[in-house]
Scaffold this motif. Sequence first.
Motif, PDB file in Angstrom:
ATOM      1  N   ARG A  30       0.830  -1.203   0.000  1.00 39.94           N
ATOM      2  CA  ARG A  30       0.000   0.000   0.000  1.00 39.94           C
ATOM      3  C   ARG A  30       0.865   1.254   0.000  1.00 39.94           C
ATOM      4  O   ARG A  30       0.420   2.335  -0.376  1.00 39.94           O
ATOM      5  N   SER A  31       2.091   1.130   0.444  1.00 37.11           N
ATOM      6  CA  SER A  31       2.991   2.289   0.560  1.00 37.11           C
ATOM      7  C   SER A  31       4.412   1.861   0.230  1.00 37.11           C
ATOM      8  O   SER A  31       4.861   0.785   0.628  1.00 37.11           O
ATOM      9  N   TYR A  32       5.095   2.728  -0.522  1.00 32.93           N
ATOM     10  CA  TYR A  32       6.503   2.532  -0.874  1.00 32.93           C
ATOM     11  C   TYR A  32       7.265   3.762  -0.393  1.00 32.93           C
ATOM     12  O   TYR A  32       7.007   4.872  -0.873  1.00 32.93           O
ATOM     13  N   LEU A  33       8.190   3.597   0.519  1.00 35.13           N
ATOM     14  CA  LEU A  33       8.960   4.729   1.040  1.00 35.13           C
ATOM     15  C   LEU A  33      10.316   4.816   0.356  1.00 35.13           C
ATOM     16  O   LEU A  33      11.111   3.870   0.389  1.00 35.13           O
ATOM     17  N   TYR A  34      10.574   5.965  -0.285  1.00 34.29           N
ATOM     18  CA  TYR A  34      11.893   6.209  -0.861  1.00 34.29           C
ATOM     19  C   TYR A  34      12.896   6.505   0.259  1.00 34.29           C
ATOM     20  O   TYR A  34      12.611   7.297   1.159  1.00 34.29           O
ATOM     21  N   ALA A  40       5.979  10.687   7.021  1.00 34.08           N
ATOM     22  CA  ALA A  40       4.670  11.219   7.416  1.00 34.08           C
ATOM     23  C   ALA A  40       3.575  10.841   6.429  1.00 34.08           C
ATOM     24  O   ALA A  40       2.390  10.858   6.771  1.00 34.08           O
ATOM     25  N   GLN A  41       3.943  10.507   5.202  1.00 34.38           N
ATOM     26  CA  GLN A  41       2.951  10.184   4.174  1.00 34.38           C
ATOM     27  C   GLN A  41       2.483   8.729   4.240  1.00 34.38           C
ATOM     28  O   GLN A  41       1.463   8.373   3.653  1.00 34.38           O
ATOM     29  N   ILE A  42       3.223   7.895   4.946  1.00 36.30           N
ATOM     30  CA  ILE A  42       2.970   6.452   4.915  1.00 36.30           C
ATOM     31  C   ILE A  42       1.595   6.100   5.464  1.00 36.30           C
ATOM     32  O   ILE A  42       0.847   5.314   4.856  1.00 36.30           O
ATOM     33  N   ALA A  43       1.237   6.659   6.609  1.00 36.93           N
ATOM     34  CA  ALA A  43      -0.045   6.309   7.236  1.00 36.93           C
ATOM     35  C   ALA A  43      -1.215   6.628   6.323  1.00 36.93           C
ATOM     36  O   ALA A  43      -2.184   5.853   6.245  1.00 36.93           O
ATOM     37  N   VAL A  44      -1.143   7.744   5.609  1.00 29.49           N
ATOM     38  CA  VAL A  44      -2.227   8.116   4.697  1.00 29.49           C
ATOM     39  C   VAL A  44      -2.367   7.077   3.591  1.00 29.49           C
ATOM     40  O   VAL A  44      -3.468   6.600   3.287  1.00 29.49           O
TER      41      VAL A  44
END
Length: 286
Positions: free
Chosen positions: A4-8, A225-229
């Motif tokens: 659901r989320s990919y963190l650079y 901070a964007q991951i939870a969204v």
Amino acid sequence: MLPRSYLYVPGDAQEKLDKALGRGADALIVDLEDAVPPAGKDAARAAVAAWLAQQPAAGEQPVELWVRVNPGALGHTDVRAVVGPALTGVMVAKTESQAELTALDAVLTEAEAAAGIAAGSTGVVPLLESAAAVLRAEEIAAGPRVVRLQVGEADLAADTGITPGEDERELASIRTRTVLVSAAARINPPVAPVSTNFRDLAKLRASTEALARQGYIGRACIHPAQIAVANEVFTPDAAAVTAARELVAIFDAAMAAGRGVAVGADGRMIDEAVVRKARRVLALAR
């Protein structure tokens, strides 16, 4: 399960790498391209390879590990260094043709043999970052090992002169094209592009919800901070998961009985198209 989320994470920032696995993202993209200056490429590559060597094998850890490699010959050098048991795959920066992916496939096969892992086990996600890439998206999506696509909208905007407005409608046709190309190629839905504004989380949520409606699954994030969204938007609720499981069970029972379609409890027809969407819901369930 689809991330659901990919963190650079910059490949040359050891302290960020050390913390990245605990940030809550379903996948990491360790960056050896834009985040690393030319003079630091060799050191970053070695650091990332050493970090990957300390991680459990793919499938034995909850977080997928991807590396964004440089385009061309430099990317081949990156691949030879980072391929190993822990690596899920590589994000290929500035891909513009299937020929590039065919050449990369040969390098990946050699690297897998050297690392003692199964041939073909390393996935590929091409990054479409130019007008040429978008126009050749169909051939790129059909390239070897390609599992998803991602559009690099900042580079694309610079290449084309597109200036997105508040609602980003200027990018709508390109986003839709990427979804259609992915579906036609029978690969996973594309990863939603990054948002460079990591302080306005309400706007991030609104744009992520819009991208989800448009057919994207998962979003690339440039800040923790964007991951939870992203995780919240792409996590189906319990009712949706239960309904999806029921649809799949009914359809599988019909197939086992030799029928190509089934009828649900509400009287609606259940066919392969309906079940494909249900399986996608289950792929996002946690």
